[in-house]
Each structure stands twice: as C-alpha cells, then as structure tokens.
Design an enzyme around this catalytic site. Structure first.
Site, PDB file in Angstrom:
ATOM      1  N   ASP A  12       1.248  -2.601  -3.857  1.00 32.86           N
ATOM      2  CA  ASP A  12       1.786  -1.796  -4.944  1.00 32.86           C
ATOM      3  C   ASP A  12       3.303  -1.800  -5.022  1.00 32.86           C
ATOM      4  O   ASP A  12       3.927  -0.792  -5.326  1.00 32.86           O
ATOM      5  CB  ASP A  12       1.276  -0.358  -4.831  1.00 32.86           C
ATOM      6  CG  ASP A  12       1.459   0.218  -3.426  1.00 32.86           C
ATOM      7  OD1 ASP A  12       2.099  -0.444  -2.592  1.00 32.86           O
ATOM      8  OD2 ASP A  12       0.967   1.332  -3.190  1.00 32.86           O
ATOM      9  N   ASP A  44       7.492   0.747  -5.404  1.00 30.61           N
ATOM     10  CA  ASP A  44       6.927   1.811  -4.580  1.00 30.61           C
ATOM     11  C   ASP A  44       7.902   2.122  -3.440  1.00 30.61           C
ATOM     12  O   ASP A  44       8.999   2.584  -3.678  1.00 30.61           O
ATOM     13  CB  ASP A  44       5.540   1.414  -4.077  1.00 30.61           C
ATOM     14  CG  ASP A  44       4.798   2.583  -3.463  1.00 30.61           C
ATOM     15  OD1 ASP A  44       4.892   3.696  -4.003  1.00 30.61           O
ATOM     16  OD2 ASP A  44       4.138   2.393  -2.445  1.00 30.61           O
ATOM     17  N   ASP A  87       7.079   0.697   4.550  1.00 23.85           N
ATOM     18  CA  ASP A  87       5.916   1.501   4.937  1.00 23.85           C
ATOM     19  C   ASP A  87       5.403   1.015   6.284  1.00 23.85           C
ATOM     20  O   ASP A  87       5.189  -0.186   6.484  1.00 23.85           O
ATOM     21  CB  ASP A  87       4.787   1.364   3.902  1.00 23.85           C
ATOM     22  CG  ASP A  87       5.055   2.144   2.624  1.00 23.85           C
ATOM     23  OD1 ASP A  87       6.157   2.706   2.499  1.00 23.85           O
ATOM     24  OD2 ASP A  87       4.172   2.174   1.760  1.00 23.85           O
ATOM     25  N   ARG A 137      12.107  10.705   1.770  1.00 25.47           N
ATOM     26  CA  ARG A 137      11.426   9.826   2.728  1.00 25.47           C
ATOM     27  C   ARG A 137      12.407   8.947   3.497  1.00 25.47           C
ATOM     28  O   ARG A 137      12.383   7.732   3.418  1.00 25.47           O
ATOM     29  CB  ARG A 137      10.376   8.965   2.039  1.00 25.47           C
ATOM     30  CG  ARG A 137       9.267   9.759   1.401  1.00 25.47           C
ATOM     31  CD  ARG A 137       8.141   8.864   0.925  1.00 25.47           C
ATOM     32  NE  ARG A 137       7.034   9.654   0.361  1.00 25.47           N
ATOM     33  CZ  ARG A 137       5.889   9.156  -0.054  1.00 25.47           C
ATOM     34  NH1 ARG A 137       5.673   7.842   0.043  1.00 25.47           N
ATOM     35  NH2 ARG A 137       4.943   9.936  -0.536  1.00 25.47           N
TER      36      ARG A 137
END
Length: 371
Positions: free
Chosen positions: A173, A197, A201, A253
C-alpha cells in the site's frame, strides 16, 4: 613556515574538523573519515550498533559484488544489471553498488532477499514514483544511502520473489520500506519522504532492527513498529531508532509502537503536528538524549498513548532536551535495552544532537575522499 608545513597543518586541521563533525555518532565515526572507504566498502558492515548488532554475515570473501548499471525494472524477468536482479534473483551473499546516479521507478515492490546489502554511496540514487522495498521473511539486510520518495500503490500484477517464484503482488500500500517477519536489518543514511502510506514499517514479528542516520520529512505517518493491536508476536520486537532527523513537515509516528520495545536515542525532532512518539498495547520506550522542538502551539506533547488508559506502560525520558514548550509524559518503570556487547553504544548528550544528525539522510560521497 614553508609550503610543505602549511599543507601538513591544513591536513591536520581538516582531519580534526572531520573527527569533530562525526563526533559521538559512533556509526559515522567508524567509516566516514576514511578516504579509502570505496575500496573497503565492507567495513560498513561492522559499524552498526543497536539491536541489529554488527552485520558481519554480510561481509567476507564469499560476498558477490554486484553493480547496478541499468535503472530499468522488469518485475517478472529482471535483467542482469538492474537493481531487482541483484537484490532478488542473484543467489548467495550480495553487495550491491551503483555505477552512476540514477532514478529507478519500481513497477512492483522490490523483494530483497537475505544476506543482501544495497549500498548507494558514491551515487545519487532515487527510488521514486512507483513501488517501494519489501523485506519479507528475510535476515541480514542493509539498506544504505537511498532517496526513496513518492512511492504509490501499483496496479495488480506479478512479481518475482527470492527463490525465483513469481507471485501476485498484492497487499502493498505505498510504503517506502516495509519489513514483514524479518530480523537483523539495518536501515542507515536514507532520505525518505512523501509516500502514499508509511515511510518505514516494521511488522509481523520483525525484530532486531536498527534505524539510524535517516532523514524523514514531508510526511504524515512516518514509522510504524508493530503490525496491529491483535498481533501478539510483536511483543518480541526490538528496534533501535538512533541519530535520525524527523522533519520538517512531519505529523506523527516517529515512531508508533505496538507491543514491543523501542530505544529512541539521539534523534532530532524538528516539529510535529499530532505527536512524535505514540503507541498502543503496552509497548516499552526508552527515550534518551533526543532533541524535541515543538513546532507550534497546537500540540507540544511528545507522546500519545492509544488508548489513554495505558498509564502503566513503561515510557521514560532520560536526558532528553525539550524546546518551544515540548514535554514528555513519563509512566511506569525504566526498562533498559539490555544490549549485548556487540550491540551496545554510549548515548551522547542531547546538546550534541543537532551536530550528530546534521548529515542524516543519503550522503553525497566521492571515491578517494572522506565521505
């Protein structure tokens, strides 16, 4: 004083200035001051610290040197000379460099295999406008010196994965770099921005990761550590976030942690809109020697717990510096990273963070001179 003496004095001063620039940044001090770094690229593998430890399995006489000469990308039948051929198809331990500066648009996510180093030092390499990089069930990977930006979800298609199988490219994504069930990974000196996105991650049980000397900017959801609230395997996740620069124009984040443990040390936070460090499911955080500069009156609080009821979580600030009214809400007990000898490093003072992170991101290096 003669011309020879002047040259010697100049070289002495230059060497001293270089040492001072690298200062307490133990990673950069390990390799950047060496004019012959390009002739001894594998030295980089012993310069990592934190939970990734030393990357010694990525060096040695058995490592295959591979040079990217072609910026093209065929996700199913990669051509020799392309990045995908070296990172996914070529068997064995591989150290990838780039013949020249180039812009690579990945048609599908790039699946990097174990025991692979992507080393862009000496070239200006951009991975942009297409898919990003995926580390799926791999280990002993270094990603160094890339510009990764404008990554987007790609139309459905096929992609080759490590081992040679071709499979549908689904569930990707628009992340710049995604780790899935991977371990012993070092992400160093990359510049990441403006992806669809996340920029980085670390998910689905990934652990023993060091994220260092990167520059994250112009993005909303920067770094996610932990897959989702229900993925209990992320309790074993351990990530070191060190010497990075966050901002300008970042929202949240940096990182957001679920379940696991994060040592966040000597980073420069150049503002945020929502929060800097957040989490859910009771992660542990040691924030040490960071510089937090709040960007405005809307939110000066560094931390966010989701839900707010996480009052017993172990989140501690040690030696951090706070400017423009920034503050850190501490809870619980101090939890040490318990590094092993090959992982341990001394945190610098927050007063030195601007200097330590001023060269964060992809470096402009030339062979034959200090980087």
């Amino acid at each position: 004083m003669g011309s020879k003496e002047l040259v010697l004095v100049f070289l002495f001063v230059l060497h001293g200035a270089t040492a001072n620039i690298h200062g307490a940044n133990v990673i950069d001090r390990c390799w950047r001051g060496q004019p012959n770094w390009a002739a001894n690229r594998q030295r980089l593998a012993v310069c990592s610290v934190g939970f990734a430890g030393k990357m010694r399995q990525n060096r040695g006489p058995g490592v295959i040197p591979y040079t990217v000469t072609d910026p093209g990308d065929d996700p199913v039948r990669p051509r020799p000379g392309t990045l995908r051929y070296g990172a996914t198809v070529l068997a064995g331990k591989v150290w990838i460099t780039f013949q020249r500066s180039m812009h690579i648009r990945l048609a599908q996510p790039l699946f990097v295999k174990s025991f692979t180093v992507i080393d862009a030092r000496g070239a200006d390499v951009h991975i942009a406008g297409g898919a990003g990089i995926v580390l799926y069930q791999v280990n002993n990977v270094i990603i160094h010196g890339l510009h990764i930006h404008e990554c987007r979800t790609q139309p459905a298609g096929q992609v080759v994965v490590p081992g040679g199988a071709v499979q549908p490219a689904s569930g990707m994504d628009g992340d710049a770099i995604r780790l899935v069930a991977s371990s012993k990974v070092w992400i160093d000196h990359n510049t990441l921005s403006r992806c669809e996105d996340g920029l980085l991650d670390v998910t689905v049980g990934s652990t023993d990761v060091t994220v260092s000397n990167n520059w994250f900017l112009h993005h909303d959801k920067v770094m996610l550590l932990g897959h989702d609230d229900g993925h209990a395997a992320d309790r074993r996740m351990r990530v070191t976030v060190a010497f990075n620069r966050f901002g300008p124009n970042v929202n949240q984040r940096m990182p957001r942690i679920r379940h696991g443990y994060a040592h966040v040390v000597n980073n420069f936070y150049d503002g945020w809109r929502d929060y800097a460090i957040g989490g859910s499911m009771g992660p542990s955080v040691k924030s040490q020697g960071n510089l937090f500069v709040a960007s405005g009156a809307d939110n000066k609080k560094v931390t966010r717990r989701m839900p707010v009821a996480g009052k017993d979580w172990d989140w501690h600030s040690i030696g951090d510096s706070f400017q423009n009214g920034a503050f850190f809400h501490q809870t619980g007990s101090r939890v040490r990273p318990n590094y092993k000898k090959h992982q341990a490093f001394a945190a610098a003072s927050a007063d030195d963070v601007r200097l330590l992170t001023k060269d964060a991101g992809a470096l402009m290096c030339s062979a034959g001179s200090a980087c």
